[in-house]
Write a protein that holds these residues in place. Structure first.
Motif, mmCIF file in Angstrom:
data_model
loop_
_atom_site.group_PDB
_atom_site.id
_atom_site.type_symbol
_atom_site.label_atom_id
_atom_site.label_comp_id
_atom_site.label_asym_id
_atom_site.label_seq_id
_atom_site.Cartn_x
_atom_site.Cartn_y
_atom_site.Cartn_z
ATOM 1 N N LEU A 35 0.875 -1.164 0.000
ATOM 2 C CA LEU A 35 0.000 0.000 0.000
ATOM 3 C C LEU A 35 0.913 1.214 0.000
ATOM 4 C CD1 LEU A 35 -2.556 1.774 0.576
ATOM 5 C CD2 LEU A 35 -2.242 1.195 3.004
ATOM 6 N N ARG A 36 0.885 1.999 -1.061
ATOM 7 C CA ARG A 36 1.686 3.230 -1.124
ATOM 8 C C ARG A 36 0.794 4.403 -0.747
ATOM 9 N NH1 ARG A 36 5.699 3.953 -5.982
ATOM 10 N NH2 ARG A 36 6.830 2.538 -4.572
ATOM 11 N N ILE A 37 1.210 5.132 0.277
ATOM 12 C CA ILE A 37 0.444 6.258 0.787
ATOM 13 C C ILE A 37 1.267 7.531 0.680
ATOM 14 C CG2 ILE A 37 -0.567 7.305 2.851
ATOM 15 C CD1 ILE A 37 -1.318 4.593 3.841
ATOM 16 N N ALA A 38 0.624 8.607 0.235
ATOM 17 C CA ALA A 38 1.214 9.947 0.282
ATOM 18 C C ALA A 38 0.249 10.865 1.020
ATOM 19 C CB ALA A 38 1.473 10.475 -1.121
ATOM 20 N N VAL A 39 0.794 11.649 1.948
ATOM 21 C CA VAL A 39 0.008 12.635 2.699
ATOM 22 C C VAL A 39 0.845 13.897 2.828
ATOM 23 C CG1 VAL A 39 -1.317 10.925 4.016
ATOM 24 C CG2 VAL A 39 0.876 11.753 4.908
ATOM 25 N N PRO A 40 0.244 15.028 3.176
ATOM 26 C CA PRO A 40 1.048 16.217 3.491
ATOM 27 C C PRO A 40 1.997 15.913 4.652
ATOM 28 C CG PRO A 40 -1.247 16.808 3.181
ATOM 29 C CD PRO A 40 -1.203 15.306 3.208
ATOM 30 N N ASP A 41 3.166 16.528 4.607
ATOM 31 C CA ASP A 41 4.235 16.239 5.572
ATOM 32 C C ASP A 41 4.294 17.344 6.626
ATOM 33 O OD1 ASP A 41 6.622 15.718 6.904
ATOM 34 O OD2 ASP A 41 7.652 15.058 5.092
ATOM 35 N N ALA A 42 4.017 16.980 7.876
ATOM 36 C CA ALA A 42 3.960 17.969 8.960
ATOM 37 C C ALA A 42 5.314 18.582 9.279
ATOM 38 C CB ALA A 42 3.383 17.324 10.222
ATOM 39 N N LEU A 43 6.407 17.948 8.833
ATOM 40 C CA LEU A 43 7.739 18.470 9.123
ATOM 41 C C LEU A 43 8.325 19.260 7.954
ATOM 42 C CD1 LEU A 43 9.263 15.438 11.075
ATOM 43 C CD2 LEU A 43 8.313 17.557 12.003
ATOM 44 N N MET A 44 7.556 19.441 6.892
ATOM 45 C CA MET A 44 7.985 20.306 5.795
ATOM 46 C C MET A 44 8.089 21.728 6.345
ATOM 47 S SD MET A 44 7.889 22.263 2.952
ATOM 48 C CE MET A 44 8.020 22.243 1.175
ATOM 49 N N PRO A 45 9.261 22.362 6.263
ATOM 50 C CA PRO A 45 9.463 23.622 6.996
ATOM 51 C C PRO A 45 8.830 24.865 6.372
ATOM 52 C CG PRO A 45 11.475 22.987 5.840
ATOM 53 C CD PRO A 45 10.513 21.845 5.671
#
Length: 240
Positions: free
Chosen positions: A143-153
């Protein structure tokens, strides 16, 4: 095609009068079969015609079952990729696995792909969704999942993707929280793209043939070289 002919063709497929946004795109189309083909090929029109989309998804899942290889895009909206069946919640509801049983067997799916879906579920729903996928994946499959990244600065990115913002996000995952959610269900987790706590970007090799992610460092047109404006936290979750 004159307007009354277009209305007739559309009514045959959907039972409704053709909406203006469809009508303007189909000026000059000559027959009902061409109407169908044009709608299926245009993501905006395809998403605007749920009846036709549902019929198309049923046809595609039946074809995949007959072929012996089932690869599902979960929460596809209007996206599609060759060799993959695009699905939406009417047929494959992540929170209602009984809807899946109407179309496929447990332990029968060769791959699943989900881009920017999990953030629209709360934490408990995210675990339920992961459990549903685990139930229907074959052993050893992903299962490949992509979500927004909370650590993206980037502050603009963070404001865009925050919980409770304009897109209705319920969770803002980082690589640890998403990994822990998936591991709790039983997956082995491989990180593909993510930021760490120091704002450093990490990228491990991954093949888009195994599941294409548009909002990533490589394919998002907002990015240029090392100047990353938009990316996702991307993981592969492998069923034991």
């Amino acid at each position: 095609m004159v307007e009354n002919e277009l209305d007739f063709a559309f009514r045959v497929f959907t039972g409704r009068t053709v909406p203006p946004k469809i009508s303007t795109k189909l000026i000059g189309v000559e027959n009902a079969d061409e109407v169908r083909k044009r709608i299926l090929a245009d993501p905006e029109m395809f998403f605007a015609v749920p009846e036709l989309r549902l019929a198309f998804e049923i046809t595609e899942i039946r074809k995949a079952r007959a072929s012996g290889t089932i690869r599902l895009v979960i929460g596809a909206a209007g996206t599609s990729f060759p060799g993959w069946v695009s699905t939406n919640e009417n047929l494959f509801n992540l929170l209602r696995p009984e809807t899946w049983l109407a179309w496929i067997d447990e332990n029968s799916v060769d791959a699943m792909l989900s881009e920017h879906v999990w953030e629209h579920l709360d934490a408990d729903e995210g675990k339920t969704a992961a459990t549903t996928c685990y139930r229907f994946l074959k052993s050893g499959c992903r299962l490949r999942i992509a979500v927004p990244d909370a650590l993206m600065p980037d502050p603009v990115y963070r404001d865009l993707c925050k919980v409770g913002g304009r897109d209705g996000h319920k969770v803002f995952y980082d690589y640890r929280s998403l990994s822990n959610t998936l591991k709790a269900v039983g997956y082995d987790v491989h990180l593909l793209e993510y930021f760490d706590e120091d704002g450093k970007f990490h990228e491990n090799p991954w093949d888009p043939k195994d599941g294409h992610i548009g909002r990533c460092r490589r394919f998002d047109p907002r990015n240029s070289g090392d100047d990353i404006k938009y990316t996702s936290l991307i993981v592969d979750a492998i069923k034991h």
